[in-house]
Every structure is written in C-alpha cells, then in structure tokens.
Design an enzyme around this catalytic site. Structure first.
Site, short mmCIF file in Angstrom:
data_model
loop_
_atom_site.label_atom_id
_atom_site.label_comp_id
_atom_site.label_asym_id
_atom_site.label_seq_id
_atom_site.Cartn_x
_atom_site.Cartn_y
_atom_site.Cartn_z
N ASP A 20 0.88 -1.15 0.00
CA ASP A 20 0.00 0.00 0.00
C ASP A 20 0.93 1.21 0.00
O ASP A 20 2.09 1.11 0.40
CB ASP A 20 -0.89 -0.02 1.24
N ASP A 22 0.09 5.02 1.01
CA ASP A 22 -0.06 5.95 2.13
C ASP A 22 -0.09 5.20 3.45
O ASP A 22 -0.93 4.33 3.67
CB ASP A 22 -1.34 6.78 1.95
#
Length: 182
Positions: A20, A22
């Site tokens: 991922d 952020d």
C-alpha cells in the site's frame, strides 16, 4: 486503473511484495484528506532503504493503492502521476525502484479494483508471472490485509495492530528484513 510499468522485468514465477502507499511508504494524510501533490508526500523513515533492499534481493515491488481523492475531484490523475513520477525519481536517487504502480481512482462500491477487492492484484498478475505462494501484501489498514488475503497471499500489517495479518511489524523496513531473511 493506472499502471506505470517503466521498470518491468518479467521473470517466470516472480516473487512479489505488494505495498500500500499511504501509511506504508509515505506519511498518511489526516483522516478525510489525501496526498494531492508532491509537496505533501513525505517518505516514512526507512521506506526507501526497505524498497532498495527488496530490489537487491530480487523481489518485485508493486504498489497497490486506492486513491479516492480523484473520484472526489480533490486531485486529478495528472496530479497523482506527478506524485508517482517524483516518488520514483527520489527512489532512483537512492538505488531503489518500484516495478509497477496500480491505482484505483474510484469511489467506494463502484468498481472491482478497489481494495479489499483484488482487481488491481489480478492486473499485476497478468502483467507479471506472480508466484502467489512466495508473495506478500504489506499494508497499514484492515482493507489492505483483507485484499492480500482475498488474493491469496501472505500479509503483513505495519503501524496498526491488525489481527487478520499473518505478521505485524512497526514499519516497512522491519517487514522487508523479515521477508528477505525468511
């Protein structure tokens, strides 16, 4: 769905680490906000080193990221591409790279690419020969971990305590070192 594959190196049965963005690679925006420009993007401590170490140990590094700020008209696809271009440029300065970036720009419930669905993973699998039994998803949210599990790969949670994850580490660097040393 956007995918930047400027550093593709296809191999048979590739082991991959899906990240991922952020909260794993960079500091997450405050709740309800989004990273909308390069000036708002700040690498988390150890993230560049973690990516470099994964690269050096022959792991494909692929970003799988939901970017709903586009659907909400808070940023454009061009804004996002500029962030990713600048991120890759900075990584390259430090001997690291991302092999592919897959983005869901849609609102919740309007597509099959948004995590925890696996549409972006399936696109990456189509572009690379992914060996799922040797691959990992590293995320900081329940949605990330659910997506990895739904795709059928090992999962690692960073920052947050997520009981669904196979393993938990305080940051990307610790998670990368674990994967490399397995």
């Amino acid at each position: 769905m956007v995918n930047d594959m400027s550093n593709i190196s296809k191999t048979v049965e590739t082991k991959a680490v899906f990240l991922d963005r952020d909260g794993v690679i960079n500091v997450k925006a405050p709740e309800g906000d989004y990273i909308k420009s390069w000036s708002e993007f700040h690498f988390l401590s150890g993230a560049i080193e973690a990516i470099r170490k994964l690269n050096q140990n022959h792991w494909l590094v692929i970003i799988i990221t939901n970017q709903r700020g586009i659907a909400r008209h808070l940023m454009t696809m061009d804004d996002l591409q500029n962030i990713h271009y600048s991120m890759e440029k900075e990584l390259n300065k430090h001997g690291a790279h991302i092999d592919g970036i897959y983005v869901c720009p849609h609102e919740k419930g309007t597509c099959h690419c948004r995590k925890p669905d696996i549409g972006l993973f399936l696109q990456a699998e189509k572009d690379f020969s992914i060996n799922k039994s040797r691959s990992w998803m590293i995320g900081d949210s329940k949605t990330d971990i659910e997506a990895g599990r739904n795709y059928g790969i090992h999962t690692i949670a960073v920052v947050n305590s997520i009981s669904l994850a196979d393993k938990q580490f305080p940051d990307l660097l610790s998670a990368a070192q674990f994967i490399i040393n397995r």
